[in-house]
Design a protein around this motif. Structure first.
Motif, PDB file in Angstrom:
ATOM      1  N   ASN A 199      14.891   8.099  39.636  1.00  0.00           N
ATOM      2  CA  ASN A 199      14.286   7.877  38.331  1.00  0.00           C
ATOM      3  C   ASN A 199      13.401   6.651  38.408  1.00  0.00           C
ATOM      4  OD1 ASN A 199      14.837   6.367  35.346  1.00  0.00           O
ATOM      5  ND2 ASN A 199      14.153   8.488  35.319  1.00  0.00           N
ATOM      6  N   LEU A 200      12.154   6.796  38.012  1.00  0.00           N
ATOM      7  CA  LEU A 200      11.167   5.731  38.135  1.00  0.00           C
ATOM      8  C   LEU A 200      10.689   5.308  36.752  1.00  0.00           C
ATOM      9  CD1 LEU A 200       9.092   7.322  41.064  1.00  0.00           C
ATOM     10  CD2 LEU A 200      10.984   5.679  41.243  1.00  0.00           C
ATOM     11  N   GLN A 201      10.930   4.046  36.420  1.00  0.00           N
ATOM     12  CA  GLN A 201      10.444   3.466  35.174  1.00  0.00           C
ATOM     13  C   GLN A 201       9.110   2.790  35.472  1.00  0.00           C
ATOM     14  OE1 GLN A 201      12.102   3.844  32.236  1.00  0.00           O
ATOM     15  NE2 GLN A 201      13.688   5.027  33.301  1.00  0.00           N
ATOM     16  N   VAL A 202       8.052   3.246  34.816  1.00  0.00           N
ATOM     17  CA  VAL A 202       6.694   2.854  35.187  1.00  0.00           C
ATOM     18  C   VAL A 202       6.030   2.060  34.066  1.00  0.00           C
ATOM     19  CG1 VAL A 202       4.443   3.693  35.990  1.00  0.00           C
ATOM     20  CG2 VAL A 202       6.535   4.985  36.521  1.00  0.00           C
ATOM     21  N   ALA A 203       5.361   0.981  34.452  1.00  0.00           N
ATOM     22  CA  ALA A 203       4.495   0.231  33.535  1.00  0.00           C
ATOM     23  C   ALA A 203       3.145   0.062  34.216  1.00  0.00           C
ATOM     24  CB  ALA A 203       5.093  -1.131  33.200  1.00  0.00           C
ATOM     25  N   ALA A 204       2.073   0.331  33.489  1.00  0.00           N
ATOM     26  CA  ALA A 204       0.719   0.223  34.041  1.00  0.00           C
ATOM     27  C   ALA A 204      -0.125  -0.651  33.142  1.00  0.00           C
ATOM     28  CB  ALA A 204       0.083   1.612  34.187  1.00  0.00           C
ATOM     29  N   GLY A 205      -0.935  -1.506  33.753  1.00  0.00           N
ATOM     30  CA  GLY A 205      -1.793  -2.390  32.988  1.00  0.00           C
ATOM     31  C   GLY A 205      -3.225  -2.362  33.495  1.00  0.00           C
ATOM     32  N   TYR A 206      -4.172  -2.570  32.594  1.00  0.00           N
ATOM     33  CA  TYR A 206      -5.567  -2.657  32.993  1.00  0.00           C
ATOM     34  C   TYR A 206      -6.316  -3.537  32.015  1.00  0.00           C
ATOM     35  CZ  TYR A 206      -7.269   0.583  29.354  1.00  0.00           C
ATOM     36  OH  TYR A 206      -7.616   1.172  28.149  1.00  0.00           O
ATOM     37  N   VAL A 207      -7.530  -3.901  32.390  1.00  0.00           N
ATOM     38  CA  VAL A 207      -8.374  -4.750  31.550  1.00  0.00           C
ATOM     39  C   VAL A 207      -9.590  -3.927  31.127  1.00  0.00           C
ATOM     40  CG1 VAL A 207      -9.720  -6.878  31.419  1.00  0.00           C
ATOM     41  CG2 VAL A 207      -7.621  -6.811  32.789  1.00  0.00           C
ATOM     42  N   PRO A 208      -9.673  -3.514  29.860  1.00  0.00           N
ATOM     43  CA  PRO A 208     -10.797  -2.681  29.418  1.00  0.00           C
ATOM     44  C   PRO A 208     -12.135  -3.420  29.517  1.00  0.00           C
ATOM     45  CG  PRO A 208      -9.022  -2.711  27.798  1.00  0.00           C
ATOM     46  CD  PRO A 208      -8.723  -3.792  28.781  1.00  0.00           C
ATOM     47  N   VAL A 209     -13.159  -2.653  29.821  1.00  0.00           N
ATOM     48  CA  VAL A 209     -14.527  -3.178  29.827  1.00  0.00           C
ATOM     49  C   VAL A 209     -15.384  -2.203  29.022  1.00  0.00           C
ATOM     50  CG1 VAL A 209     -16.511  -3.865  31.196  1.00  0.00           C
ATOM     51  CG2 VAL A 209     -14.202  -4.245  32.087  1.00  0.00           C
ATOM     52  N   GLY A 262     -12.757   3.130  36.497  1.00  0.00           N
ATOM     53  CA  GLY A 262     -13.894   2.650  37.267  1.00  0.00           C
ATOM     54  C   GLY A 262     -13.805   1.187  37.632  1.00  0.00           C
ATOM     55  N   SER A 263     -12.585   0.696  37.812  1.00  0.00           N
ATOM     56  CA  SER A 263     -12.388  -0.713  38.138  1.00  0.00           C
ATOM     57  C   SER A 263     -11.079  -0.877  38.894  1.00  0.00           C
ATOM     58  CB  SER A 263     -12.362  -1.564  36.864  1.00  0.00           C
ATOM     59  OG  SER A 263     -11.896  -2.872  37.130  1.00  0.00           O
ATOM     60  N   ASP A 264     -11.018  -1.887  39.775  1.00  0.00           N
ATOM     61  CA  ASP A 264      -9.788  -2.191  40.495  1.00  0.00           C
ATOM     62  C   ASP A 264      -8.848  -3.088  39.700  1.00  0.00           C
ATOM     63  OD1 ASP A 264     -10.491  -0.708  42.739  1.00  0.00           O
ATOM     64  OD2 ASP A 264     -11.563  -2.385  43.661  1.00  0.00           O
ATOM     65  N   ASP A 265      -9.242  -3.461  38.486  1.00  0.00           N
ATOM     66  CA  ASP A 265      -8.408  -4.341  37.673  1.00  0.00           C
ATOM     67  C   ASP A 265      -7.237  -3.557  37.093  1.00  0.00           C
ATOM     68  OD1 ASP A 265     -10.181  -6.394  38.211  1.00  0.00           O
ATOM     69  OD2 ASP A 265     -11.315  -6.105  36.355  1.00  0.00           O
ATOM     70  N   VAL A 266      -6.317  -3.186  37.963  1.00  0.00           N
ATOM     71  CA  VAL A 266      -5.178  -2.342  37.596  1.00  0.00           C
ATOM     72  C   VAL A 266      -3.909  -2.936  38.197  1.00  0.00           C
ATOM     73  CG1 VAL A 266      -4.098  -0.072  37.857  1.00  0.00           C
ATOM     74  CG2 VAL A 266      -6.562  -0.243  37.449  1.00  0.00           C
ATOM     75  N   ALA A 267      -2.845  -2.912  37.434  1.00  0.00           N
ATOM     76  CA  ALA A 267      -1.534  -3.311  37.934  1.00  0.00           C
ATOM     77  C   ALA A 267      -0.528  -2.225  37.582  1.00  0.00           C
ATOM     78  CB  ALA A 267      -1.103  -4.651  37.348  1.00  0.00           C
ATOM     79  N   VAL A 268       0.359  -1.936  38.506  1.00  0.00           N
ATOM     80  CA  VAL A 268       1.414  -0.947  38.265  1.00  0.00           C
ATOM     81  C   VAL A 268       2.726  -1.519  38.784  1.00  0.00           C
ATOM     82  CG1 VAL A 268       2.309   1.348  38.833  1.00  0.00           C
ATOM     83  CG2 VAL A 268      -0.139   1.038  38.403  1.00  0.00           C
ATOM     84  N   ARG A 299      -0.896  -5.031  42.471  1.00  0.00           N
ATOM     85  CA  ARG A 299      -1.812  -5.862  41.692  1.00  0.00           C
ATOM     86  C   ARG A 299      -3.198  -5.756  42.298  1.00  0.00           C
ATOM     87  NH1 ARG A 299       0.990 -11.584  42.012  1.00  0.00           N
ATOM     88  NH2 ARG A 299       0.986 -10.911  44.186  1.00  0.00           N
ATOM     89  N   GLY A 300      -4.106  -5.105  41.602  1.00  0.00           N
ATOM     90  CA  GLY A 300      -5.459  -4.918  42.097  1.00  0.00           C
ATOM     91  C   GLY A 300      -6.467  -5.755  41.334  1.00  0.00           C
ATOM     92  N   GLY A 301      -7.586  -6.042  41.959  1.00  0.00           N
ATOM     93  CA  GLY A 301      -8.671  -6.755  41.305  1.00  0.00           C
ATOM     94  C   GLY A 301      -8.223  -8.082  40.727  1.00  0.00           C
ATOM     95  N   ARG A 302      -8.505  -8.284  39.454  1.00  0.00           N
ATOM     96  CA  ARG A 302      -8.177  -9.546  38.791  1.00  0.00           C
ATOM     97  C   ARG A 302      -6.679  -9.821  38.754  1.00  0.00           C
ATOM     98  NH1 ARG A 302     -10.900  -9.619  33.053  1.00  0.00           N
ATOM     99  NH2 ARG A 302      -9.611 -11.514  32.956  1.00  0.00           N
ATOM    100  N   PHE A 303      -5.869  -8.771  38.777  1.00  0.00           N
ATOM    101  CA  PHE A 303      -4.420  -8.987  38.763  1.00  0.00           C
ATOM    102  C   PHE A 303      -3.941  -9.653  40.050  1.00  0.00           C
ATOM    103  CE2 PHE A 303      -4.899  -5.669  35.586  1.00  0.00           C
ATOM    104  CZ  PHE A 303      -4.036  -6.094  34.587  1.00  0.00           C
TER     105      PHE A 303
END
Length: 212
Positions: free
Chosen positions: A106-116, A155-161, A187-191
């Motif tokens: 069982n995988l509990q997932v949280a994803a974050g990004y920075v909108p542009v 369209g951006s690497d500013d992603v965290a999972v 942690r991708g991009g700015r993360f």
């Protein structure tokens, strides 16, 4: 000189062992037959009342669970005033199968990004997580696959999972640690470069798990 092995009458041919393309649905009739054979090898009677329909039920479940690959499509909405905000989608719980023992995790997932300039429809995050969970997996690969697909959508690497997993291969076998949890973080991009942004995401993700 080439060495050649002679297969016995019960051996499975090399052709049968070739993997099915991911986009194909499984042959439920063949899988049901294999499950019937497995029940016999386990000392069970596939014809008894409790097991009579089990092979087909198992085959149908595999057919439903295994998700075909596909490119992500998402509805995006123009929201220029939200640029630079941190958006975290948490509370996504998906089931997958450990490819080492074929036991559930069982995988509990949280994803974050920075909108542009625009935001992504929230249901897309859950669909991405479900698609990559619907196969034989390892948690570390799953985490990166979800992050990569979200990055492609926005369209951006500013992603965290972040993923917190409970693995039955640890709870039911081996060390049998029922309370063990495995956490993976991409942690991708700015993360990866902004320590404050990264910590904010981790805090929000942890809060989601604690609330579950």
């Amino acid at each position: 000189m080439t060495n050649t092995a002679t297969a016995g009458p019960d051996a499975v041919s090399s052709t049968a062992l070739k993997p099915v393309p991911p986009a194909s649905r499984i042959n439920t009739t063949r899988v049901a037959g294999l499950i019937t054979q497995l029940l016999v090898e386990l000392g069970e009677d596939p014809a008894r009342e409790g097991l009579a329909g089990t092979p087909q039920r198992v085959a149908d479940w595999w057919n439903t669970f295994l998700s075909p690959d596909g490119a992500a499509t998402a509805t995006c909405f123009t929201e220029s005033h939200v640029s630079g905000q941190l958006v975290v989608v948490g509370g996504m719980s998906v089931w997958s199968l450990c490819e080492h023992h074929m036991l559930p995790m069982n995988l509990q997932v949280a994803a974050g990004y920075v909108p542009v300039g625009e935001v992504v429809g929230l249901s897309k995050f859950g669909r991405i997580a479900q698609r990559h969970a619907g196969r034989l997996q390892v948690q570390e690969r799953f985490t990166r696959q979800v992050a990569d697909e979200i990055a492609g959508v926005i369209g951006s690497d500013d992603v965290a999972v972040a993923v917190c997993g409970t693995h039955l291969c640890m709870s039911m076998r081996g060390v049998r640690m029922e309370s063990a949890r495995t956490t993976s973080l991409h942690r991708g991009g700015r993360f990866g470069s902004d320590a404050v942004l990264s910590q904010q995401f981790v805090t929000f993700a942890a809060a989601q798990w604690n609330a579950a």
